[in-house]
Design a protein around this motif. Structure first.
Motif, PDB file in Angstrom:
ATOM      1  N   LEU A 113       0.832  -1.039  -0.007  1.00  0.00           N
ATOM      2  CA  LEU A 113      -0.005   0.023   0.061  1.00  0.00           C
ATOM      3  C   LEU A 113       0.860   1.307  -0.109  1.00  0.00           C
ATOM      4  O   LEU A 113       0.713   2.097  -0.886  1.00  0.00           O
ATOM      5  N   ILE A 114       1.834   1.218   1.052  1.00  0.00           N
ATOM      6  CA  ILE A 114       2.677   2.330   0.963  1.00  0.00           C
ATOM      7  C   ILE A 114       3.415   2.533  -0.647  1.00  0.00           C
ATOM      8  O   ILE A 114       3.661   3.639  -0.853  1.00  0.00           O
ATOM      9  N   ASN A 115       4.084   1.609  -0.899  1.00  0.00           N
ATOM     10  CA  ASN A 115       5.140   1.595  -2.088  1.00  0.00           C
ATOM     11  C   ASN A 115       3.996   1.955  -3.256  1.00  0.00           C
ATOM     12  O   ASN A 115       4.692   2.719  -4.149  1.00  0.00           O
ATOM     13  N   SER A 116       2.955   1.699  -3.364  1.00  0.00           N
ATOM     14  CA  SER A 116       2.049   1.968  -4.402  1.00  0.00           C
ATOM     15  C   SER A 116       1.607   3.342  -4.496  1.00  0.00           C
ATOM     16  O   SER A 116       1.789   4.247  -5.427  1.00  0.00           O
ATOM     17  N   PHE A 117       1.609   3.693  -3.159  1.00  0.00           N
ATOM     18  CA  PHE A 117       1.127   5.339  -3.048  1.00  0.00           C
ATOM     19  C   PHE A 117       2.421   6.214  -3.639  1.00  0.00           C
ATOM     20  O   PHE A 117       2.397   7.197  -4.094  1.00  0.00           O
ATOM     21  N   ALA A 118       3.615   5.576  -3.022  1.00  0.00           N
ATOM     22  CA  ALA A 118       4.883   6.443  -3.603  1.00  0.00           C
ATOM     23  C   ALA A 118       5.058   6.723  -5.024  1.00  0.00           C
ATOM     24  O   ALA A 118       5.569   7.635  -5.552  1.00  0.00           O
ATOM     25  N   ASP A 119       4.370   5.858  -5.558  1.00  0.00           N
ATOM     26  CA  ASP A 119       4.442   5.810  -7.182  1.00  0.00           C
ATOM     27  C   ASP A 119       3.626   7.117  -7.668  1.00  0.00           C
ATOM     28  O   ASP A 119       4.142   7.522  -8.757  1.00  0.00           O
ATOM     29  N   ILE A 120       2.587   7.308  -6.886  1.00  0.00           N
ATOM     30  CA  ILE A 120       1.576   8.610  -7.487  1.00  0.00           C
ATOM     31  C   ILE A 120       1.846   9.739  -6.654  1.00  0.00           C
ATOM     32  O   ILE A 120       1.759  10.929  -7.298  1.00  0.00           O
ATOM     33  N   ALA A 121       2.651   9.711  -5.598  1.00  0.00           N
ATOM     34  CA  ALA A 121       2.807  10.786  -4.784  1.00  0.00           C
ATOM     35  C   ALA A 121       4.320  10.654  -4.141  1.00  0.00           C
ATOM     36  O   ALA A 121       4.698  10.368  -3.072  1.00  0.00           O
ATOM     37  N   PRO A 122       5.299  10.860  -4.985  1.00  0.00           N
ATOM     38  CA  PRO A 122       6.879  10.582  -4.649  1.00  0.00           C
ATOM     39  C   PRO A 122       7.286  11.528  -3.568  1.00  0.00           C
ATOM     40  O   PRO A 122       8.381  11.360  -2.945  1.00  0.00           O
ATOM     41  N   GLY A 123       6.745  12.729  -3.467  1.00  0.00           N
ATOM     42  CA  GLY A 123       7.043  13.575  -2.746  1.00  0.00           C
ATOM     43  C   GLY A 123       6.642  13.620  -1.104  1.00  0.00           C
ATOM     44  O   GLY A 123       6.995  14.140  -0.213  1.00  0.00           O
ATOM     45  N   VAL A 124       5.704  12.404  -1.070  1.00  0.00           N
ATOM     46  CA  VAL A 124       5.091  12.275   0.374  1.00  0.00           C
ATOM     47  C   VAL A 124       5.752  11.159   1.022  1.00  0.00           C
ATOM     48  O   VAL A 124       6.033  10.171   0.419  1.00  0.00           O
ATOM     49  N   ILE A 125       6.159  11.390   2.362  1.00  0.00           N
ATOM     50  CA  ILE A 125       6.951  10.500   2.988  1.00  0.00           C
ATOM     51  C   ILE A 125       5.946  10.060   4.133  1.00  0.00           C
ATOM     52  O   ILE A 125       5.086  10.698   4.769  1.00  0.00           O
ATOM     53  N   ILE A 126       5.808   8.446   4.199  1.00  0.00           N
ATOM     54  CA  ILE A 126       4.879   7.922   5.139  1.00  0.00           C
ATOM     55  C   ILE A 126       5.766   7.205   6.227  1.00  0.00           C
ATOM     56  O   ILE A 126       6.459   6.531   5.927  1.00  0.00           O
ATOM     57  N   ARG A 127       5.342   7.672   7.539  1.00  0.00           N
ATOM     58  CA  ARG A 127       6.052   7.143   8.719  1.00  0.00           C
ATOM     59  C   ARG A 127       5.047   6.256   9.229  1.00  0.00           C
ATOM     60  O   ARG A 127       3.832   6.349   9.790  1.00  0.00           O
ATOM     61  N   HIS A 293      -6.487   6.394  -2.611  1.00  0.00           N
ATOM     62  CA  HIS A 293      -5.812   5.607  -2.936  1.00  0.00           C
ATOM     63  C   HIS A 293      -5.792   3.938  -2.408  1.00  0.00           C
ATOM     64  O   HIS A 293      -5.907   3.219  -2.825  1.00  0.00           O
ATOM     65  N   ALA A 294      -5.777   4.162  -0.899  1.00  0.00           N
ATOM     66  CA  ALA A 294      -6.340   2.982  -0.162  1.00  0.00           C
ATOM     67  C   ALA A 294      -7.701   2.351  -0.771  1.00  0.00           C
ATOM     68  O   ALA A 294      -7.520   1.112  -0.747  1.00  0.00           O
TER      69      ALA A 294
END
Length: 307
Positions: A113-127, A293-294
């Motif tokens: 889930l986190i990795n797929s979101f990084a594809d569409i929002a590379p500027g967002v960091i998920i902690r 996205h989720a």
């Protein structure tokens, strides 16, 4: 406390680069007195002699001026970076999401889930933080996390908002060599005399006990564990059957045993996976994008499982 401004530093750098106040004023398209006053103020508040004044040759940097110029250049670069990042934040193209995940769901969903979101929002960091159901709810209310991937049970829902992502139907897990393991599905009443291996996860235990009670089945408990894989190993070893909603892709347990997963014929309540947030919290574009996205991600998971 810093007593000089970025503007003064910019004027100083312009004078240093152009060799004089008049030249810097022309380059900056401002008046000479503005540059001169800024330079005098900068020297006064820093206590530095930044330039040697030459009547015929203008200004040249002192040793202090040369070193200070290096610091000013780095400061301006950092200020430009801050400005760019502030613009990205304002446009919500960058930022940070503090995501809590219920620890049973984490190995099945969190990484992809986190990795797929990084594809569409590379500027967002998920902690990411893995937590219990009650800890997730508390962390949302106190504001230490922004979103929680969790079940819709096991914690008080007061003050929280939920977006449903999936409704997971429970399954029966038997040892691969169990006499009923050859079936494709099973009625829970057929297991009334079988011993029960209890998955004692927060929220899960009460959910499964409620299902068995609704069907009128009250099996003898033969083994209890808070670990999903320990429960599967106990089932494979012959301790009895169990009920689970999460299904690892392999039928082989950690200790080399084998299990069989069967659908349940009875009408049973699903366990709902939700994305939770604090009801009164500000939800900017970044959080809304992640929530959307989720929803899409879990919809694709259903499609993959169905196929």
């Amino acid at each position: 406390m810093v007593r000089y401004t970025l503007r003064q530093c910019t004027y100083f750098r312009a004078v240093a680069e152009h060799g004089g106040i008049a030249q810097a004023a022309r380059a900056l398209n401002i008046s000479q007195p503005s540059v001169a006053q800024a330079l005098d103020k900068l020297e006064a508040v820093t206590g530095l002699a930044l330039f040697d004044r030459h009547h015929a040759r203008g200004l040249t940097l002192t040793l202090q001026g040369r070193v200070f110029l290096e610091h000013v250049t780095r400061l301006e670069e950092l200020a430009q970076q801050v400005e760019r990042e502030a613009s990205a934040l304002a446009a919500e193209a960058a930022g940070e999401i503090r995501l809590g995940v219920f620890w049973t769901l984490a190995p099945f969903y969190a990484a992809r889930l986190i990795n797929s979101f990084a594809d569409i929002a590379p500027g967002v960091i998920i902690r990411l933080r893995e937590m219990s159901l009650t800890d997730l709810a508390d962390a949302l209310r106190e504001g230490s996390i922004d979103l929680a991937l969790t079940y819709d049970r096991g914690a008080e829902p007061d003050g929280l908002a939920f977006v449903e992502l999936a409704a997971l139907r429970p399954m029966v897990v038997l040892a691969a060599n169990h006499p009923l393991a050859g079936r494709r599905s099973i009625n829970l009443s057929d297991l009334a005399a079988e011993p029960y291996v209890m998955f004692d996860g927060p929220g899960s235990r009460s959910y499964f006990e409620g299902l068995l009670e609704e069907i009128g089945v009250s099996p003898r408990i033969s083994y209890v564990s808070t670990s999903l894989e320990s429960v599967r190993s106990a089932v494979a070893a012959g301790f009895g059957f169990t009920l689970l909603v999460m299904r690892p892709p392999s039928s082989v347990t950690y200790d080399g045993g084998r299990v069989k997963t069967l659908k349940i014929d009875n009408e049973v309540r699903p366990l709902r996976v939700v994305l939770a947030s604090r009801g009164d919290a500000h939800r900017g574009l970044i959080l809304r994008r992640f929530a959307d996205h989720a929803v899409d991600y879990f919809a694709s998971c259903k499609t993959t499982q169905a196929s």
